[in-house]
Design an enzyme around this catalytic site. Structure first.
Site, PDB file in Angstrom:
ATOM      1  N   GLU A 142       0.860  -1.199   0.000  1.00  0.00           N
ATOM      2  CA  GLU A 142       0.000   0.000   0.000  1.00  0.00           C
ATOM      3  C   GLU A 142       0.881   1.228   0.000  1.00  0.00           C
ATOM      4  OE1 GLU A 142      -2.086  -0.138   3.690  1.00  0.00           O
ATOM      5  OE2 GLU A 142      -3.208  -1.919   3.145  1.00  0.00           O
ATOM      6  N   LYS A 152       2.234   4.519   1.489  1.00  0.00           N
ATOM      7  CA  LYS A 152       2.329   5.002   2.871  1.00  0.00           C
ATOM      8  C   LYS A 152       1.883   6.460   2.852  1.00  0.00           C
ATOM      9  CE  LYS A 152       5.483   5.049   6.785  1.00  0.00           C
ATOM     10  NZ  LYS A 152       5.207   6.400   7.234  1.00  0.00           N
ATOM     11  N   ASP A 202       1.358  10.109   3.945  1.00  0.00           N
ATOM     12  CA  ASP A 202       2.107  11.005   4.821  1.00  0.00           C
ATOM     13  C   ASP A 202       1.136  11.930   5.561  1.00  0.00           C
ATOM     14  OD1 ASP A 202       4.274  11.992   6.046  1.00  0.00           O
ATOM     15  OD2 ASP A 202       4.968  13.232   4.380  1.00  0.00           O
ATOM     16  N   TYR A 217      -6.963   1.550   6.813  1.00  0.00           N
ATOM     17  CA  TYR A 217      -6.274   0.325   6.393  1.00  0.00           C
ATOM     18  C   TYR A 217      -6.154  -0.728   7.472  1.00  0.00           C
ATOM     19  CZ  TYR A 217      -2.731   3.407   8.374  1.00  0.00           C
ATOM     20  OH  TYR A 217      -2.059   4.289   9.182  1.00  0.00           O
ATOM     21  N   LYS A 241      10.812   3.273   2.609  1.00  0.00           N
ATOM     22  CA  LYS A 241      10.808   4.725   2.464  1.00  0.00           C
ATOM     23  C   LYS A 241      11.399   5.109   1.115  1.00  0.00           C
ATOM     24  CE  LYS A 241       9.327   6.193   6.516  1.00  0.00           C
ATOM     25  NZ  LYS A 241       9.896   7.278   7.241  1.00  0.00           N
ATOM     26  N   CYS A 301      28.695  36.890  18.199  1.00  0.00           N
ATOM     27  CA  CYS A 301      27.271  36.623  17.984  1.00  0.00           C
ATOM     28  C   CYS A 301      26.728  37.630  16.969  1.00  0.00           C
ATOM     29  CB  CYS A 301      26.521  36.748  19.305  1.00  0.00           C
ATOM     30  SG  CYS A 301      24.731  36.719  19.116  1.00  0.00           S
ATOM     31  N   CYS A 350      24.062  40.016  19.164  1.00  0.00           N
ATOM     32  CA  CYS A 350      24.435  40.918  20.258  1.00  0.00           C
ATOM     33  C   CYS A 350      25.933  41.228  20.275  1.00  0.00           C
ATOM     34  CB  CYS A 350      24.010  40.334  21.599  1.00  0.00           C
ATOM     35  SG  CYS A 350      24.997  38.921  22.101  1.00  0.00           S
ATOM     36  N   CYS A 392      26.622  31.575  22.041  1.00  0.00           N
ATOM     37  CA  CYS A 392      26.648  32.943  22.530  1.00  0.00           C
ATOM     38  C   CYS A 392      26.362  32.842  24.029  1.00  0.00           C
ATOM     39  CB  CYS A 392      25.550  33.766  21.832  1.00  0.00           C
ATOM     40  SG  CYS A 392      25.242  35.334  22.654  1.00  0.00           S
ATOM     41  N   CYS A 444      21.073  38.013  25.430  1.00  0.00           N
ATOM     42  CA  CYS A 444      21.119  38.196  23.968  1.00  0.00           C
ATOM     43  C   CYS A 444      19.686  38.212  23.429  1.00  0.00           C
ATOM     44  CB  CYS A 444      21.911  37.058  23.333  1.00  0.00           C
ATOM     45  SG  CYS A 444      21.793  37.027  21.541  1.00  0.00           S
TER      46      CYS A 444
HETATM   47  S1  IVH Z   1      -0.068   0.046   8.787  1.00  0.00           S
HETATM   48  C1  IVH Z   1       0.903  -2.126  12.749  1.00  0.00           C
HETATM   49  N1  IVH Z   1      -0.475   1.238   6.469  1.00  0.00           N
HETATM   50  O1  IVH Z   1       2.859   4.933   8.975  1.00  0.00           O
HETATM   51  C2  IVH Z   1       0.841  -1.455  11.425  1.00  0.00           C
HETATM   52  N2  IVH Z   1       0.483   2.516   8.227  1.00  0.00           N
HETATM   53  O2  IVH Z   1       5.491   4.231  10.072  1.00  0.00           O
HETATM   54  C3  IVH Z   1       0.119  -0.184  11.451  1.00  0.00           C
HETATM   55  N3  IVH Z   1       0.912   4.836   7.661  1.00  0.00           N
HETATM   56  O3  IVH Z   1       1.901   4.700  12.317  1.00  0.00           O
HETATM   57  C4  IVH Z   1       0.366   0.721  10.346  1.00  0.00           C
HETATM   58  N4  IVH Z   1       0.161   4.757   5.605  1.00  0.00           N
HETATM   59  O4  IVH Z   1       0.464   6.180  10.781  1.00  0.00           O
HETATM   60  C5  IVH Z   1      -0.005   1.369   7.722  1.00  0.00           C
HETATM   61  N5  IVH Z   1      -0.926   2.176   4.389  1.00  0.00           N
HETATM   62  C6  IVH Z   1      -0.471   2.304   5.638  1.00  0.00           C
HETATM   63  C7  IVH Z   1       0.025   3.521   6.135  1.00  0.00           C
HETATM   64  C8  IVH Z   1       0.510   3.575   7.440  1.00  0.00           C
HETATM   65  C9  IVH Z   1       0.688   5.530   6.542  1.00  0.00           C
HETATM   66  C10 IVH Z   1       1.547   5.388   8.875  1.00  0.00           C
HETATM   67  C11 IVH Z   1       0.867   4.987  10.156  1.00  0.00           C
HETATM   68  C12 IVH Z   1       1.942   4.317  10.976  1.00  0.00           C
HETATM   69  C13 IVH Z   1       3.190   4.794  10.324  1.00  0.00           C
HETATM   70  C14 IVH Z   1       4.287   3.774  10.526  1.00  0.00           C
END
Ligand code: IVH
Length: 667
Positions: free
Chosen positions: A112, A114, A116, A223, A311, A405, A408, A423, A428
């Site tokens: 899935e 991720k 943000d 999710y 990531k 600094c 100041c 400083c 300051c």
């Molecule tokens: S699953 C135990 N699925 O990423 C597993 N998390 O770095 C629970 N997040 O705390 C998380 N998209 O806030 C999952 N498709 C996704 C996600 C996701 C964003 C966030 C979530 C989690 C964090 C972990």
């Protein structure tokens, strides 16, 4: 059709159009047509107030601004995920999974995007949304129900969900376009810009006025389901379909992947394609599909073993470094930073980037005028990677850290074992500004409206020389400042006044004592009750407090041994700022752990000693430092002390972290 029937039909229609718009991005009617449906419903409900229910779409934004958010205990800990930063780490994850499952062939995963944003837990009772909570520290979160209700992607009632309680988890986020709009509006209003959509969403969720939140354009994807085992589908694929069937928002780009090669292909594809998405994604979450396999894999002390977050690599761009300047922080630390030709990277335009310290600049040979590579990953502060050296292009001389600094003009100095220049002038103006910003900040005294720009004016006009001076400000003085009308001045005075009643830990944190973060401030305030009591403790006494080590104890004692600091606290107290509070956390006498004494030993990975203590106490239990026959449980973390052995000799049950979490998380 009776009014009741028409109301029902309108609600169904409105929900369907919300789903088409927010979940499927395929609206069938115009905004005007939608508004007309809402208007008709509102009128009918006004004529038949007895037919109004909390699940009506007219009830999304209700109530007055809250005083604050209540703390809630999650039904099960909200874990975070282990990260993989490259293909090798992703493949190593797959190796671990296959080994754990003793699998010969490829494992089936769901990949899935991720999101943000910020994680959210939605509780539904008999299909009705009753609570929305932030993740907080994973164990305790904040009750943001009123704000969650304003997010139209989140259904107020589920279609066909099983009876009883269930919790759906997901992510609240701000679409890129809404983020851009917010910043355009802020720019026009002369307000500081938000750094990225995630921070903006998090800020919006913490706003106390649901009416305001409703205008921010927040969205959500879900999710995860926390419910009775029987209610959970046997695969993640089926779960996503089930959630979607109930009317919950599911991000559509997920893919079932047979084996890690398919997962890696998905990650590679999206590393680039994500630029065209309407929201920010910083990676791919890879999850084992079969729930039975997940159970077999279990979790480490911190993360589930069945999932990982890949990531996306940090984005890199080139731009020109116009100038190197030095920022003076609250503690006097002098940090060089780069002023850049503005450049767009990872979701926002940046014109500044950190340069860490003088040594780093020298080592990388970064000079003013250079073309430099800038790197930015997600919400991380952009950094200068290094110069792009081109043959034959003349460069300016090497940059030298100033000796005075920039604010100041006091000499900058550096301790032998430190890289940071400081400083040393406690008065300051730069240090004062930063200290005041910290004092008034969200995590500290939370004085809304007292931001960077205003602090700057107050210091420049010498209206404020320290935090205590804030409490002597008058509306008339404030009205004389730029961009300060009568109303804003009155609001700010009211906010300052309100802050007098804050819990003591906020003040303690706001004082800016070295090493004292929010957490430690809470621990100290709870343990000792008042600032004066803390001030009277020698380091040895401070060290007896759980979580307080020798360095911290010394920093606190030193801070309070300074006459000027003590005088500041006395003036704050004289101004009416609360400096005393209750000594321990409230104990719920009727909790499930009443009469049970726990002893904690070793380090727990998912929560601190104090958080564990708070949880036990909140459920009615008690925490003791020594094991006896009367001890109900000894909780053992990593590197436990002799208490674990003693438990065994006395026949006291020992709980490892997972079992302890299960005990304290049980609903
Ligand atoms: S699953 C135990 N699925 O990423 C597993 N998390 O770095 C629970 N997040 O705390 C998380 N998209 O806030 C999952 N498709 C996704 C996600 C996701 C964003 C966030 C979530 C989690 C964090 C972990």
């Amino acid at each position: 059709m009776t009014p009741a029937e028409r109301i029902e039909a309108l609600r169904r229609d409105i929900r369907r159009h919300d789903e088409l718009y927010y979940l499927q991005a395929a609206p069938e009617i115009s905004d005007q047509q939608f508004d007309a449906l809402m208007r008709e419903l509102r009128d009918l409900e006004a004529a038949h107030p007895d037919l109004v229910t909390p699940e009506s779409p007219t009830q999304r934004v209700g109530g007055r601004p809250a005083e604050g958010f209540a703390t809630v205990t999650h039904a099960a800990a909200m874990l975070s995920l282990d990260n993989a930063y490259n293909e090798d780490e992703l493949r190593a994850f797959d190796e671990r999974v296959r080994k754990g499952l003793a699998a010969d062939g490829p494992v089936r995963y769901v990949a899935e995007l991720k999101i943000d944003g910020l994680s959210i837990a939605l509780t539904y009772d008999d299909g009705r949304l009753v609570r929305g909570a932030t993740r907080g520290d994973g164990v305790l979160g904040e009750d943001v129900t009123t704000n969650v209700r304003t997010i139209r992607a989140i259904p107020l009632s589920l279609r066909g969900a099983p009876a009883g309680r269930l919790e759906v988890r997901g992510e609240v986020y701000l679409p890129k376009a809404e983020f851009a709009r917010t910043n355009r509006e802020r720019e026009a209003a002369g307000e500081p810009l938000f750094a990225n959509p995630r921070n903006t969403a998090a800020g919006a969720m913490r706003n106390l006025d649901p009416k305001h939140v409703a205008t921010r354009g927040l969205r959500a994807w879900t999710y995860q389901l926390v419910a009775d085992a029987a209610a959970i589908p046997s695969t993640h694929e089926a779960l996503l379909q089930t959630l979607a069937g109930w009317g919950l928002p599911i991000e559509s780009h997920w893919r079932v992947c047979d084996g890690i090669d398919a997962v890696w292909a998905f990650c590679r594809d999206w590393a680039d394609a994500r630029k065209d998405l309407a929201f920010e994604t910083d990676g791919v979450v890879v999850k084992v599909d079969a729930v039975a396999d997940r159970d077999r894999l279990g979790m480490t002390s911190k993360f589930p073993r069945w999932a990982i977050a890949f990531k996306f690599p940090a984005e890199k761009v080139e731009t020109v470094l116009r100038e190197i300047r030095v920022n003076i922080g609250r503690t006097g630390a002098a940090t060089p930073y780069a002023v850049l030709e503005p450049v767009f990277v990872a979701g926002s335009t940046i014109s500044m980037a950190t340069l860490h310290n003088a040594e780093d600049i020298e080592r990388k040979d970064i000079r003013e005028g250079d073309t430099v590579v800038i790197e930015k990953a997600g919400d991380v502060i952009p950094r200068v990677v290094g110069p792009v050296i081109r043959e034959g292009v003349a460069r300016q001389p090497s940059w030298i850290m100033p000796t005075a600094c920039p604010v100041c003009a006091s000499p900058l100095h550096r301790d032998e074992d430190e890289v940071v220049w400081r400083c040393g002038n406690v008065s300051c103006p730069a240090r004062l500004r930063r200290s005041l910003e910290h004092f008034a900040g969200r995590g500290a005294m939370n004085i809304e409206g007292l931001g960077e720009a205003l602090v700057d004016q107050l210091v420049t006009a010498t209206l404020v020389r320290d935090a205590a001076d804030l409490y002597a400000l008058t509306a008339t003085q404030l009205e004389g400042l730029e961009r300060m009308g009568k109303k804003s001045a009155a609001n700010l005075i009211a906010e300052i006044e309100r802050s007098k009643g804050n819990e003591v830990w906020r003040l303690l944190y706001g004082l800016g004592i070295r090493h004292v973060g929010e957490r430690v401030a809470q621990v100290l305030a709870r343990y000792f009750g008042s600032v004066d009591t803390i001030a009277a403790q020698p380091p040895a006494a401070l060290e007896t407090v759980p979580e307080v080590g020798p360095v911290l104890a010394l920093a606190v004692a030193e801070w309070f041994s300074d006459d000027a600091n003590r005088a500041l606290v006395a003036r704050l107290a004289a101004a009416g700022v609360t400096t005393t509070g209750p000594v321990t956390a409230t104990v719920t006498p009727e909790g499930p752990l009443v009469g049970k004494t726990f002893v904690l030993t070793g380090t727990l990975a998912s929560l601190s000693r104090d958080e564990a203590t708070a949880k036990i106490e909140a459920l009615g239990g008690r925490v003791s430092g020594s094991v006896s026959k009367k001890t109900a449980f000894v909780v053992v973390g990593a590197d436990p002390g002799s208490k674990a052995e003693k438990a065994v000799t006395l026949g006291v049950p020992v709980l490892e972290e997972a079992a302890f979490l299960a005990l304290i998380m049980a609903p």
